[in-house]
Design a protein around this motif. Structure first.
Motif, PDB file in Angstrom:
ATOM      1  N   ALA A  16      57.037  45.561  36.180  1.00 31.74           N
ATOM      2  CA  ALA A  16      56.720  45.863  34.784  1.00 31.74           C
ATOM      3  C   ALA A  16      57.444  47.122  34.305  1.00 31.74           C
ATOM      4  CB  ALA A  16      55.207  46.025  34.608  1.00 31.74           C
ATOM      5  N   VAL A  17      57.491  48.158  35.150  1.00 33.97           N
ATOM      6  CA  VAL A  17      58.164  49.403  34.765  1.00 33.97           C
ATOM      7  C   VAL A  17      59.668  49.192  34.653  1.00 33.97           C
ATOM      8  CG1 VAL A  17      58.616  51.812  35.406  1.00 33.97           C
ATOM      9  CG2 VAL A  17      56.342  50.843  35.760  1.00 33.97           C
ATOM     10  N   ALA A  18      60.230  48.417  35.574  1.00 33.36           N
ATOM     11  CA  ALA A  18      61.667  48.125  35.498  1.00 33.36           C
ATOM     12  C   ALA A  18      62.006  47.346  34.229  1.00 33.36           C
ATOM     13  CB  ALA A  18      62.112  47.341  36.735  1.00 33.36           C
ATOM     14  N   ASP A  19      61.121  46.452  33.824  1.00 27.39           N
ATOM     15  CA  ASP A  19      61.353  45.701  32.577  1.00 27.39           C
ATOM     16  C   ASP A  19      61.425  46.650  31.376  1.00 27.39           C
ATOM     17  OD1 ASP A  19      61.348  43.338  33.982  1.00 27.39           O
ATOM     18  OD2 ASP A  19      59.328  42.734  33.373  1.00 27.39           O
TER      19      ASP A  19
ATOM     20  N   LYS B 164      49.074  42.562  31.411  1.00 24.61           N
ATOM     21  CA  LYS B 164      47.762  42.148  31.908  1.00 24.61           C
ATOM     22  C   LYS B 164      47.783  41.953  33.425  1.00 24.61           C
ATOM     23  CE  LYS B 164      44.080  38.824  30.824  1.00 24.61           C
ATOM     24  NZ  LYS B 164      43.787  38.362  32.186  1.00 24.61           N
ATOM     25  N   LYS B 165      48.802  41.264  33.915  1.00 25.13           N
ATOM     26  CA  LYS B 165      48.900  40.984  35.344  1.00 25.13           C
ATOM     27  C   LYS B 165      49.029  42.261  36.162  1.00 25.13           C
ATOM     28  CE  LYS B 165      51.967  38.715  38.688  1.00 25.13           C
ATOM     29  NZ  LYS B 165      53.242  37.955  38.849  1.00 25.13           N
ATOM     30  N   THR B 166      49.893  43.168  35.715  1.00 24.03           N
ATOM     31  CA  THR B 166      50.131  44.394  36.479  1.00 24.03           C
ATOM     32  C   THR B 166      48.893  45.273  36.518  1.00 24.03           C
ATOM     33  OG1 THR B 166      52.499  44.378  36.047  1.00 24.03           O
ATOM     34  CG2 THR B 166      51.529  46.490  36.604  1.00 24.03           C
ATOM     35  N   ARG B 167      48.244  45.443  35.371  1.00 27.09           N
ATOM     36  CA  ARG B 167      47.045  46.298  35.351  1.00 27.09           C
ATOM     37  C   ARG B 167      45.924  45.705  36.199  1.00 27.09           C
ATOM     38  NH1 ARG B 167      47.483  49.926  30.840  1.00 27.09           N
ATOM     39  NH2 ARG B 167      49.476  50.950  31.270  1.00 27.09           N
TER      40      ARG B 167
ATOM     41  N   TYR C 160      35.548  52.493  31.250  1.00 25.25           N
ATOM     42  CA  TYR C 160      34.917  51.239  30.847  1.00 25.25           C
ATOM     43  C   TYR C 160      35.925  50.106  30.687  1.00 25.25           C
ATOM     44  CZ  TYR C 160      30.396  53.458  29.849  1.00 25.25           C
ATOM     45  OH  TYR C 160      29.186  54.103  29.955  1.00 25.25           O
ATOM     46  N   THR C 161      37.210  50.390  30.895  1.00 29.91           N
ATOM     47  CA  THR C 161      38.238  49.382  30.599  1.00 29.91           C
ATOM     48  C   THR C 161      38.906  48.812  31.852  1.00 29.91           C
ATOM     49  OG1 THR C 161      39.981  51.061  30.348  1.00 29.91           O
ATOM     50  CG2 THR C 161      38.729  50.490  28.375  1.00 29.91           C
ATOM     51  N   ILE C 162      38.284  48.989  32.993  1.00 31.22           N
ATOM     52  CA  ILE C 162      38.839  48.470  34.246  1.00 31.22           C
ATOM     53  C   ILE C 162      38.670  46.949  34.295  1.00 31.22           C
ATOM     54  CG2 ILE C 162      38.652  48.527  36.767  1.00 31.22           C
ATOM     55  CD1 ILE C 162      39.748  51.073  35.420  1.00 31.22           C
ATOM     56  N   PRO C 163      39.696  46.193  34.691  1.00 25.27           N
ATOM     57  CA  PRO C 163      39.561  44.738  34.827  1.00 25.27           C
ATOM     58  C   PRO C 163      38.366  44.343  35.689  1.00 25.27           C
ATOM     59  CG  PRO C 163      41.858  45.347  34.978  1.00 25.27           C
ATOM     60  CD  PRO C 163      41.084  46.628  34.934  1.00 25.27           C
TER      61      PRO C 163
ATOM     62  N   ASN D   7      46.402  43.854  38.903  1.00 22.40           N
ATOM     63  CA  ASN D   7      46.805  44.095  40.291  1.00 22.40           C
ATOM     64  C   ASN D   7      46.600  45.552  40.701  1.00 22.40           C
ATOM     65  OD1 ASN D   7      47.530  41.431  40.654  1.00 22.40           O
ATOM     66  ND2 ASN D   7      49.704  41.757  40.219  1.00 22.40           N
ATOM     67  N   MET D   8      46.869  46.467  39.777  1.00 20.32           N
ATOM     68  CA  MET D   8      46.644  47.896  40.054  1.00 20.32           C
ATOM     69  C   MET D   8      45.163  48.183  40.277  1.00 20.32           C
ATOM     70  SD  MET D   8      49.276  49.503  37.252  1.00 20.32           S
ATOM     71  CE  MET D   8      48.862  51.230  37.544  1.00 20.32           C
ATOM     72  N   ALA D   9      44.322  47.592  39.427  1.00 20.88           N
ATOM     73  CA  ALA D   9      42.881  47.809  39.545  1.00 20.88           C
ATOM     74  C   ALA D   9      42.341  47.238  40.853  1.00 20.88           C
ATOM     75  CB  ALA D   9      42.165  47.175  38.359  1.00 20.88           C
ATOM     76  N   ILE D  10      42.791  46.041  41.205  1.00 23.00           N
ATOM     77  CA  ILE D  10      42.338  45.410  42.446  1.00 23.00           C
ATOM     78  C   ILE D  10      42.777  46.223  43.659  1.00 23.00           C
ATOM     79  CG2 ILE D  10      42.700  43.385  43.933  1.00 23.00           C
ATOM     80  CD1 ILE D  10      42.788  41.723  41.285  1.00 23.00           C
ATOM     81  N   LEU D  11      44.014  46.715  43.641  1.00 19.85           N
ATOM     82  CA  LEU D  11      44.488  47.536  44.758  1.00 19.85           C
ATOM     83  C   LEU D  11      43.693  48.837  44.858  1.00 19.85           C
ATOM     84  CD1 LEU D  11      46.408  48.163  47.056  1.00 19.85           C
ATOM     85  CD2 LEU D  11      48.140  48.853  45.370  1.00 19.85           C
ATOM     86  N   THR D  12      43.362  49.432  43.724  1.00 21.22           N
ATOM     87  CA  THR D  12      42.550  50.648  43.733  1.00 21.22           C
ATOM     88  C   THR D  12      41.183  50.372  44.345  1.00 21.22           C
ATOM     89  OG1 THR D  12      43.661  51.407  41.714  1.00 21.22           O
ATOM     90  CG2 THR D  12      41.619  52.523  42.308  1.00 21.22           C
ATOM     91  N   ALA D  13      40.567  49.258  43.948  1.00 22.84           N
ATOM     92  CA  ALA D  13      39.260  48.884  44.503  1.00 22.84           C
ATOM     93  C   ALA D  13      39.347  48.654  46.010  1.00 22.84           C
ATOM     94  CB  ALA D  13      38.742  47.637  43.799  1.00 22.84           C
ATOM     95  N   LYS D  14      40.412  47.999  46.450  1.00 21.22           N
ATOM     96  CA  LYS D  14      40.577  47.740  47.888  1.00 21.22           C
ATOM     97  C   LYS D  14      40.802  49.038  48.663  1.00 21.22           C
ATOM     98  CE  LYS D  14      42.293  42.982  47.602  1.00 21.22           C
ATOM     99  NZ  LYS D  14      43.472  42.088  47.791  1.00 21.22           N
TER     100      LYS D  14
END
Length: 321
Positions: free
Chosen positions: A103-106, A292-295, A12-15, A297-304
């Motif tokens: 984000a992970v490198a940060d 927020k930005k990374t999650r 239920y928490t997907i962007p 982008n991850m969600a959008i890529l998963t959807a695509k």
């Protein structure tokens, strides 16, 4: 009327942007990221959006049915997915590499600095009223990253990004190890060396490997025994790549200076766990991609990835195709 393909989003928490992409093309249902809810909602779906740390097992795949064609996992790692079973069933799988590298490198750099400068221990000293100007000039001294040697175990996208982040810290030398030399190594000015050489010469060691049968418990007593006593170990890969008891012993016995961990075993870590009692261990609760930005982008890529597979084209970042 052409019947729309069905996609289950198991969280239920997907962007919302990712949900919009899927709903514009498919019949989408959303459920809680718990196994009983997934088993209840998955029968008959053609695509599965997976953002859970639950293992995607045969029971779930069987319940979905033979029409399941695509799984998009919202993570770079997919050790909780049985890829050979998906391949056997003819189910495509896509993950989300690259978009989380920054984000992970940060987080990796944050952990490295916090551990080397004894942030946890210093905070404890304040809380226990041990901060005093009478402590002298040698109180709470840490390790410096300037003019140090940094070792990367696993020079993938995250490892490369960590090196790029640390270029501004006046690091003397970058080393990396893995299955073989990589073109990216030369591009970023890192030397390919054997694992033992990296361990004995590095002041900071970053674990950036995927979790596989080869890397499970890779970071063990022998590994830590080869590191400098002044060295800092940072893990942003997977908790199971580390033999945690061996790491705890190395920290307690000062065989290494400190550790910074964003991943551990188990997750969530119990509040009374031994790792949390160590002043020379800095821990974050698996926050590597948690911006927020990374999650998004991850969600959008998963959807695509799911959209592409169900429309008969190659996923943008395929693992099984």
């Amino acid at each position: 009327m052409i019947k729309k393909a069905k996609v289950l989003v198991a969280s239920y928490t997907i962007p919302e942007e990712a949900i919009r992409i899927l709903r514009s093309q498919f019949d989408v249902r959303v459920c809680e990221a718990k196994k009983d809810a997934i088993l209840l909602n998955i029968p008959g779906v053609d695509g599965l959006f997976w953002s859970s740390h639950l293992r995607l097992d045969d029971e779930i795949l069987d319940k979905a049915g033979p029409q399941l064609k695509a799984v998009g996992v919202m993570s770079a790692g997919y050790d909780h997915i049985n890829t050979s079973e998906l391949q056997r069933r003819g189910i495509k799988l896509g993950n989300t590499p690259i978009v989380l590298n920054d984000a992970v490198a940060d987080i990796a750099v944050l952990l490295c600095l916090a551990a080397s400068r004894r942030i946890v221990e210093a905070r404890i000293a304040i809380e226990e009223s041990r901060w005093s100007f009478d402590n002298g000039t040698q109180w709470m001294l840490g390790q410096e990253i300037s003019e140090s040697t940094v070792g990367i175990v696993g020079l993938g996208g995250v490892g490369v990004t960590i090196v790029r982040r640390l270029k501004g810290f006046n690091v003397n030398r970058f080393l990396y190890t893995g299955h073989g030399e990589k073109p990216e190594g030369a591009t970023i000015g890192a030397e390919f060396v054997g694992l033992d050489y990296l361990l004995t010469n590095s002041d900071f060691v970053f674990a950036c490997v995927p979790l596989t049968s080869e890397t499970e418990n890779m970071f063990n007593a022998r590994f830590f025994s080869l590191m400098k006593r002044t060295a800092v170990f940072v893990n942003v890969s997977r908790g199971a790549t580390v033999n945690q008891n061996d790491l705890i012993a190395a920290l307690k016995e000062n065989k290494i200076f400190a550790a910074g961990l964003d991943v551990m075993t188990p997750e969530p870590l119990p509040s009374d766990h031994e790792l949390l009692k160590l002043p020379n261990c800095v821990i974050t609760p698996h926050l590597g991609s948690a911006t927020k930005k990374t999650r998004e982008n991850m969600a959008i890529l998963t959807a695509k990835n799911i959209s592409n597979a169900l429309n008969g084209t190659l996923m943008e970042t395929p693992v099984v195709w």
